[in-house]
Design a protein around this motif. Structure first.
Motif, PDB file in Angstrom:
ATOM      1  N   MET A  76       3.532 -34.507   1.017  1.00  0.00           N
ATOM      2  CA  MET A  76       3.628 -33.285   1.471  1.00  0.00           C
ATOM      3  C   MET A  76       3.890 -32.521   0.630  1.00  0.00           C
ATOM      4  SD  MET A  76       2.940 -32.037   4.867  1.00  0.00           S
ATOM      5  CE  MET A  76       3.619 -30.704   4.488  1.00  0.00           C
ATOM      6  N   LYS A  77       4.398 -33.170  -0.463  1.00  0.00           N
ATOM      7  CA  LYS A  77       5.334 -32.481  -1.267  1.00  0.00           C
ATOM      8  C   LYS A  77       3.360 -32.365  -2.826  1.00  0.00           C
ATOM      9  CE  LYS A  77       7.080 -36.241  -3.763  1.00  0.00           C
ATOM     10  NZ  LYS A  77       8.354 -36.933  -4.750  1.00  0.00           N
ATOM     11  N   GLU A  78       2.592 -33.557  -2.050  1.00  0.00           N
ATOM     12  CA  GLU A  78       1.355 -33.379  -3.357  1.00  0.00           C
ATOM     13  C   GLU A  78       0.063 -32.516  -2.426  1.00  0.00           C
ATOM     14  OE1 GLU A  78       3.028 -36.276  -2.072  1.00  0.00           O
ATOM     15  OE2 GLU A  78       3.543 -37.819  -4.141  1.00  0.00           O
ATOM     16  N   GLY A  79       0.485 -32.626  -1.377  1.00  0.00           N
ATOM     17  CA  GLY A  79      -0.741 -31.349  -0.860  1.00  0.00           C
ATOM     18  C   GLY A  79      -0.961 -30.611  -0.925  1.00  0.00           C
ATOM     19  N   ILE A  80      -1.820 -29.453  -0.727  1.00  0.00           N
ATOM     20  CA  ILE A  80      -2.304 -28.535  -1.340  1.00  0.00           C
ATOM     21  C   ILE A  80      -2.262 -27.768  -0.268  1.00  0.00           C
ATOM     22  CG2 ILE A  80      -4.356 -27.378  -2.502  1.00  0.00           C
ATOM     23  CD1 ILE A  80      -4.838 -29.442  -4.209  1.00  0.00           C
TER      24      ILE A  80
ATOM     25  N   THR B  63      -7.669 -35.240  10.944  1.00  0.00           N
ATOM     26  CA  THR B  63      -9.140 -35.891   9.699  1.00  0.00           C
ATOM     27  C   THR B  63     -10.140 -34.917   9.608  1.00  0.00           C
ATOM     28  OG1 THR B  63      -9.785 -37.492  11.030  1.00  0.00           O
ATOM     29  CG2 THR B  63      -8.075 -38.601   9.381  1.00  0.00           C
ATOM     30  N   GLY B  64      -9.649 -33.921  11.367  1.00  0.00           N
ATOM     31  CA  GLY B  64     -10.608 -32.766  11.082  1.00  0.00           C
ATOM     32  C   GLY B  64     -12.371 -33.907  11.230  1.00  0.00           C
ATOM     33  N   TYR B  65     -12.011 -34.999  12.037  1.00  0.00           N
ATOM     34  CA  TYR B  65     -13.508 -35.393  12.290  1.00  0.00           C
ATOM     35  C   TYR B  65     -14.218 -34.810  13.485  1.00  0.00           C
ATOM     36  CZ  TYR B  65     -16.492 -38.888  13.795  1.00  0.00           C
ATOM     37  OH  TYR B  65     -17.811 -39.569  14.047  1.00  0.00           O
ATOM     38  N   ALA B  66     -13.119 -34.032  14.391  1.00  0.00           N
ATOM     39  CA  ALA B  66     -13.554 -33.764  15.474  1.00  0.00           C
ATOM     40  C   ALA B  66     -14.547 -32.575  15.394  1.00  0.00           C
ATOM     41  CB  ALA B  66     -12.555 -33.427  16.776  1.00  0.00           C
TER      42      ALA B  66
ATOM     43  N   LYS C 140      -6.804 -34.469   6.198  1.00  0.00           N
ATOM     44  CA  LYS C 140      -7.150 -34.653   5.108  1.00  0.00           C
ATOM     45  C   LYS C 140      -8.789 -34.232   4.747  1.00  0.00           C
ATOM     46  CE  LYS C 140      -5.088 -39.418   5.038  1.00  0.00           C
ATOM     47  NZ  LYS C 140      -5.647 -40.412   4.634  1.00  0.00           N
ATOM     48  N   ILE C 141      -9.116 -33.134   3.858  1.00  0.00           N
ATOM     49  CA  ILE C 141      -9.838 -32.058   3.500  1.00  0.00           C
ATOM     50  C   ILE C 141     -11.143 -33.525   3.113  1.00  0.00           C
ATOM     51  CG2 ILE C 141      -9.836 -31.176   0.974  1.00  0.00           C
ATOM     52  CD1 ILE C 141     -11.039 -29.193   5.017  1.00  0.00           C
TER      53      ILE C 141
ATOM     54  N   LEU D  81      -3.915 -33.149   2.636  1.00  0.00           N
ATOM     55  CA  LEU D  81      -3.043 -33.771   2.616  1.00  0.00           C
ATOM     56  C   LEU D  81      -4.443 -35.370   1.876  1.00  0.00           C
ATOM     57  CD1 LEU D  81      -0.724 -35.564   3.509  1.00  0.00           C
ATOM     58  CD2 LEU D  81      -1.759 -36.838   5.011  1.00  0.00           C
ATOM     59  N   PRO D  82      -3.591 -35.212   0.725  1.00  0.00           N
ATOM     60  CA  PRO D  82      -4.152 -36.055  -0.225  1.00  0.00           C
ATOM     61  C   PRO D  82      -4.380 -38.390   0.590  1.00  0.00           C
ATOM     62  CG  PRO D  82      -2.008 -35.793  -1.828  1.00  0.00           C
ATOM     63  CD  PRO D  82      -1.960 -35.468  -0.500  1.00  0.00           C
ATOM     64  N   THR D  83      -5.406 -38.236   0.367  1.00  0.00           N
ATOM     65  CA  THR D  83      -6.695 -38.785   1.054  1.00  0.00           C
ATOM     66  C   THR D  83      -4.924 -40.482   0.579  1.00  0.00           C
ATOM     67  OG1 THR D  83      -7.687 -39.899  -1.215  1.00  0.00           O
ATOM     68  CG2 THR D  83      -8.484 -38.194   0.474  1.00  0.00           C
TER      69      THR D  83
END
Length: 551
Positions: free
Chosen positions: A13-17, A53-56, A82-83, A108-110
């Motif tokens: 989470m700390k690497e998230g934007i 992941t937002g696939y849907a 995970k954009i 979230l970083p991949t």
């Protein structure tokens, strides 16, 4: 309850934007759900955080917006996505809606899996100790970054006070204030600060080790001290007000992590101070070795180090009595000797501050040199210095004893080499007498003491060449002649005064003096002849004392 903002200290989470909905980072989080199904809304509820992941919704921004609106209506916490997995960027309409609703969307970083991030968050939510550990590590990282960027102690204390939501105070090893959080700037906190410092000074040893106490004006609230190790013998102290009711997830662990960084900051400042001390000692060495010729330069540089012109200057030298096996063993370890000398320096500095004396502390070789200044140097000031030294010796903490040599006063500052030499001679005199833990005030040597330092063969040659046949008088007449010239010289070459002291007639004195001058081929009224014979008579007394000692 934890918020989205709290989660940003966790692994992953700390690497998230934060892509959108920044105003919603204060939303509460109670549970985590992982899903990529189109009907995920049926499995979400109040304070749920969705990881996906937002696939849907990768080809349907409208459906994505519908999900955001539905989650907002359910008072969900937010969405972690995970954009880069199925989107190049967050659709503009989704970003606008999330910003409008203050609904946080975090990229979230991949390189982090949803499962790992979910596990970290659940552990954080469900395990209070784990949460406190995460928070302590977060504090440690934040403060370390501040240290690297060169933040001051005042800035670190301000940040600590803000993080703990508690007033914070940093005291040195003497209990004096170094820095504080903004809380103590309030008028209502002035009395509290004073009471805290008074309480700490009442029992410095306990405060340095770490203790909890209360003060008269706030008996129901706890105040804790935490040791902050530095290069000094004794630690500084971090003081936290109302310390037993820290807001969650703050903990003693977080305070200790912050204390470690504060410790490094103090050590860094002490290293700078030691460099300044080196420059100060170099100035003193230049002054003593008379490498500074200009009076203006002496005054200018001396003033920079606290020495004022037109005052009486007294040089007090301190040494460690380095006798015995303990010190000899210690000398094998250069670091240990350095620590011992730093400890003595710190204690002398503390004592000077406590005694409120106008003084500057230097070191030169093995000597600790204190230059004390007074408007006038009288017997009262001599007593002041003696009492000060006695207190230093009584309060000194260590396995060794300290000895001191004290000079006469000198004025101006360019005469400091004389004062330094006198103090060194006083120290060496004490050691010549096999003393330890002593205080020696310099005493000007008389002629006899100075002659006693010369080789006996040289003294004997001078004595015999000067007094000739009278050097070893055997007859009563010769003994009378020696006695007469001694009294005559002591009486300023006055015949009447000499005859009165010897109980003989004036003419008898005159006859004896004339006969002596004939024997020694000199005139006792001539200054150089008179001085030579005076010195020879003193040497005669020294040689007689030697005979008595050797008999």
């Amino acid at each position: 309850m934890k918020t989205i903002n709290d989660l940003l200290i966790l692994e992953g989470m700390k690497e998230g934007i934060v892509l959108a909905g920044h105003r919603g980072l204060t939303r509460n989080v109670q549970f985590v759900n992982i899903s990529d199904t189109p009907d995920v809304i049926n499995f979400l509820s109040n304070n749920h955080l969705l990881l996906t992941t937002g696939y849907a919704f990768k080809d349907d921004p409208e459906k994505f917006c519908e999900l955001i609106q539905q989650m907002h209506d359910l008072n969900c916490s937010g969405l972690v996505i995970k954009i880069n997995r199925f989107f190049n960027e967050l659709p503009a309409e989704v970003r606008l809606l999330a910003d409008d609703l203050a609904f946080p969307i975090i990229d979230l970083p991949t390189n982090h899996t949803l499962g790992d991030v979910s596990r970290h968050i659940l552990n954080y939510l469900n395990d209070a100790e784990t949460e406190q550990l995460y928070y302590a590590l977060h504090i440690q990282k934040e403060f370390s970054n501040m240290l690297i960027k060169g933040y001051s102690l005042a800035a670190l204390l301000e940040r600590l006070g803000h993080s703990l939501a508690r007033p914070a105070l940093l005291l040195n090893h003497r209990g004096e204030k170094i820095a504080q959080s903004h809380h103590f700037l309030k008028e209502s906190m002035k009395k509290i600060e004073m009471e805290i410092i008074e309480k700490v000074k009442e029992d410095l040893s306990s405060a340095r080790e770490g203790t909890t106490f209360s003060i008269p004006s706030h008996e129901q609230q706890s105040i804790s001290t935490f040791p902050v190790q530095t290069k000094r013998q004794y630690p500084s102290m971090l003081v936290i007000f109302d310390s037993l009711t820290l807001p969650y997830p703050s903990s003693q662990m977080a305070i200790e992590q912050a204390g470690n960084v504060i410790s490094f900051t103090i050590i860094k400042e002490q290293a700078i101070e030691e460099n300044s001390r080196l420059l100060k000692n170099n100035f003193f060495a230049d002054l003593i070795e008379m490498k500074i010729q200009s009076d203006e330069e002496i005054i200018s540089r001396a003033n920079y180090y606290g020495l004022v012109k037109d005052l009486e200057n007294v040089c007090v030298i301190c040494t460690i009595d380095a006798d015995g096996d303990i010190y000899e063993t210690l000398q094998l370890y250069e670091k240990k000797v350095g620590e011992l000398h730093n400890s003595v320096y710190d204690q002398l500095e503390d004592e000077l501050i406590h005694a409120n004396l106008e003084a500057t502390l230097f070191t030169k070789g093995k000597y600790f040199v204190m230059v004390l200044q007074f408007p006038r140097y009288t017997e009262e000031e001599v007593d002041t210095i003696t009492k000060f030294i006695e207190n230093v010796q009584a309060n000194f903490k260590g396995e060794f004893t300290l000895s001191f040599g004290v000079s006469h006063s000198v004025q101006p500052l360019k005469d400091m080499p004389t004062a330094y030499d006198e103090a060194v001679e006083a120290i060496l005199t004490g050691y010549d007498q096999n003393l330890k833990g002593f205080i020696k005030h310099y005493k000007t040597r008389d002629l006899k003491e100075l002659l006693n330092t010369l080789p006996r063969k040289d003294l004997k040659a001078l004595y015999e060449n000067t007094l000739k046949s009278l050097a070893y008088p055997k007859t009563k007449d010769d003994q009378d002649l020696v006695k007469t010239i001694q009294v005559y010289l002591d009486s300023q070459c006055e015949f009447s005064e000499t005859s009165r002291k010897l109980f003989v007639h004036r003419n008898t004195v005159k006859y004896r003096i004339e006969k002596t001058e004939e024997l020694l081929n000199c005139s006792l009224r001539d200054p150089s002849d008179s001085l030579r014979i005076r010195v020879a008579l003193v040497i005669g007394s020294i040689l007689k004392e030697d005979e008595v000692e050797n008999s």
